[in-house]
Design a protein around this motif. Sequence first.
Motif, short mmCIF file in Angstrom:
data_model
loop_
_atom_site.label_atom_id
_atom_site.label_comp_id
_atom_site.label_asym_id
_atom_site.label_seq_id
_atom_site.Cartn_x
_atom_site.Cartn_y
_atom_site.Cartn_z
N THR A 1 -7.43 -2.69 5.58
CA THR A 1 -6.20 -2.39 5.20
C THR A 1 -5.77 -1.07 5.97
O THR A 1 -4.52 -1.40 6.45
CB THR A 1 -6.23 -2.02 3.69
OG1 THR A 1 -7.42 -2.85 3.05
CG2 THR A 1 -4.75 -2.13 3.17
N LYS A 2 -6.32 -0.31 6.37
CA LYS A 2 -5.83 0.75 7.12
C LYS A 2 -5.67 0.45 8.39
O LYS A 2 -4.62 0.73 8.83
CB LYS A 2 -7.05 1.87 7.13
CG LYS A 2 -6.69 3.08 7.64
CD LYS A 2 -7.77 4.32 7.87
CE LYS A 2 -7.68 5.20 8.90
NZ LYS A 2 -6.09 5.63 9.23
N GLU B 1 -14.54 4.07 4.65
CA GLU B 1 -13.57 3.29 3.76
C GLU B 1 -14.29 1.71 3.64
O GLU B 1 -13.60 0.86 3.24
CB GLU B 1 -12.10 3.23 4.19
CG GLU B 1 -11.72 4.86 3.89
CD GLU B 1 -10.22 4.97 4.36
OE1 GLU B 1 -9.60 4.25 3.23
OE2 GLU B 1 -9.73 5.50 5.09
N PHE C 1 0.89 -1.21 -0.06
CA PHE C 1 -0.03 0.13 0.01
C PHE C 1 0.85 1.34 0.00
O PHE C 1 0.47 2.31 -0.31
CB PHE C 1 -0.84 0.24 1.24
CG PHE C 1 -2.34 -0.02 0.74
CD1 PHE C 1 -2.97 1.12 0.51
CD2 PHE C 1 -3.00 -1.22 0.42
CE1 PHE C 1 -4.26 0.94 -0.09
CE2 PHE C 1 -4.13 -1.17 0.12
CZ PHE C 1 -5.04 -0.16 -0.19
N LEU D 1 -5.03 -8.45 -1.19
CA LEU D 1 -5.22 -7.47 -0.25
C LEU D 1 -6.48 -7.92 0.53
O LEU D 1 -6.91 -7.95 1.44
CB LEU D 1 -5.39 -6.11 -0.86
CG LEU D 1 -4.33 -5.14 -1.00
CD1 LEU D 1 -4.60 -4.19 -1.74
CD2 LEU D 1 -3.80 -5.01 0.30
N ALA E 1 -9.75 -7.08 -0.33
CA ALA E 1 -10.27 -5.96 -0.04
C ALA E 1 -11.81 -5.80 0.01
O ALA E 1 -12.35 -5.01 -0.66
CB ALA E 1 -9.61 -4.86 -0.78
N TYR F 1 -0.33 4.56 5.49
CA TYR F 1 -1.47 4.34 4.68
C TYR F 1 -2.07 5.79 4.42
O TYR F 1 -2.39 6.39 5.19
CB TYR F 1 -2.80 3.55 5.61
CG TYR F 1 -3.80 3.24 4.79
CD1 TYR F 1 -4.00 2.41 3.69
CD2 TYR F 1 -4.93 4.21 5.20
CE1 TYR F 1 -5.09 2.21 2.84
CE2 TYR F 1 -6.02 3.99 4.14
CZ TYR F 1 -6.10 2.88 3.41
OH TYR F 1 -7.31 2.85 2.43
N ALA G 1 -10.90 -2.19 -4.28
CA ALA G 1 -11.91 -2.89 -3.48
C ALA G 1 -12.94 -3.36 -4.26
O ALA G 1 -13.75 -4.37 -4.25
CB ALA G 1 -12.29 -1.77 -2.38
N THR H 1 -7.27 2.74 -5.14
CA THR H 1 -7.65 1.89 -3.93
C THR H 1 -9.26 1.41 -4.13
O THR H 1 -9.54 0.40 -3.62
CB THR H 1 -7.72 2.68 -2.41
OG1 THR H 1 -6.29 2.92 -2.42
CG2 THR H 1 -7.88 1.62 -1.36
N VAL I 1 -11.48 -1.45 2.56
CA VAL I 1 -10.16 -1.11 2.83
C VAL I 1 -10.10 -0.31 4.18
O VAL I 1 -8.61 0.19 4.52
CB VAL I 1 -9.48 0.06 1.74
CG1 VAL I 1 -9.09 -0.68 0.56
CG2 VAL I 1 -10.22 1.10 1.42
#
Lengths: 252, 252
Positions: free
Chosen positions: B86-87, B160, A232, B43, B45, B105, B116, B112, B83
């Motif tokens: 992810t964050k 997100e 990322f 990922l 996502a 991030y 996703a 992004t 995401v």
Amino acid sequence: MNQTLELMLSHRSIRKFTDQTVSEESVKQIIKAAQSAATSSFLQAYSIIDVRKPELRSKLKILCGDQEYVETAPLFLVFCGDVHRTKVVCDNEANKIGKNGLTTYESGWTETFIIATVDAALAGQNAMLAAESLGLGGVFIGGIRNNAQEVSDLLELPEEVYPIFGICLGYPAQDPLVKERLPESIVYSIDKYQALDEQALQAYDQRISDYYVQRTRGKMNDTWSHSISKKFASEKREHMLGFLQKRGFLKK
Amino acid sequence: MNQTLELMLSHRSIRKFTDQTVSEESVKQIIKAAQSAATSSFLQAYSIIDVRKPELRSKLKILCGDQEYVETAPLFLVFCGDVHRTKVVCDNEANKIGKNGLTTYESGWTETFIIATVDAALAGQNAMLAAESLGLGGVFIGGIRNNAQEVSDLLELPEEVYPIFGICLGYPAQDPLVKERLPESIVYSIDKYQALDEQALQAYDQRISDYYVQRTRGKMNDTWSHSISKKFASEKREHMLGFLQKRGFLKK
């Protein structure tokens, strides 16, 4: 377990292929399978370009981040979100019916971009699984977005068409392990979104680290958390919004 | 032809279901199949919310454009681009490694959002086909975006994370015809994008019109071109960009 589930659960990316070509018959079946996926409001808002010319392939290889298999895979399909076709069709209808009908097409809506992107992805997943059902293997190439404008020029994409991903396909010349996905408890929940299950994540991180050690014979040793945070930080494709807006998407 | 191809080619939306429930075992298989799809940079996502509470279902039915089956289908899965996870993971890593590592991030990149959306759609198509392989049928519900903010509130989605589509699933209580897709020559081309083949489109328009006449016993008689131009005039979901930006997407 049925054949379809077995195929899905054994999916892994294939990046090395034998010299065996993919028959035209198989290509036709893959495209037909792709087209059979669901599509929002029956719009079928995508196009698939089968790149065959060696000079195009070698250019695409560079544009996709110098991934060898983009040049060498027996088959390379580029999936594009496509509402150019929709616009042409709507404009034709408006001309037939008269401008006061309900048929005026407006470019640039974010919703339209989502429809095209989802439609192309549904078709792409069917293409991949159809190919796998025929004994082929492959890998999705998000790197097609690295130089989205150059790729669009190369493939002569009109406005309101954009390259979302490529798919390399061929007969596998490698047999990698299946990569374990996140625990169900992290991805799936009932009735509402659930905060990240840190304990399940920690155990998963350890298993992914073990997987990398095994696959690389100890050369790589990385948790899932660490590998995605590296990803990322480096791969944001910062040009995408400007590119997409220039091409008629995401303007409102 | 193998079972997987046969399943794909016989896909059609199912909107009427018998009373038979979907077993927990089948739900697990569907989720596992969804998770087995390819995912950008591993990922994963997306998140899947399985909405079971009747009061949530009846609210969602209204929010999705008053589609009966959103309330009554034995299973209703909401696929979200995610995401947020992810964050959280990247922030955790940054805290471990120190802020000077490569792990910061940044929210809001269009790339992004694409990752996703594509990840969720690949998973969704696998879920649908996995369900079909188990004898179930279903339909994608893009109407989940009609009132995206209200749906997000209802399912307690954090920033997100956004609802992309729902999938209704159950045992079919109807047996509709398969709807013919666009001719291959319109969707698929070699080496470059091809302008719309108007002749092929005209013939297709006629076949779709025949299909509607047959399916509705003469009550509906519409070409593909006309039906999508009506669709595009009415369903723009004009709130999407504002909604998505408020939720942390598509800001740059």
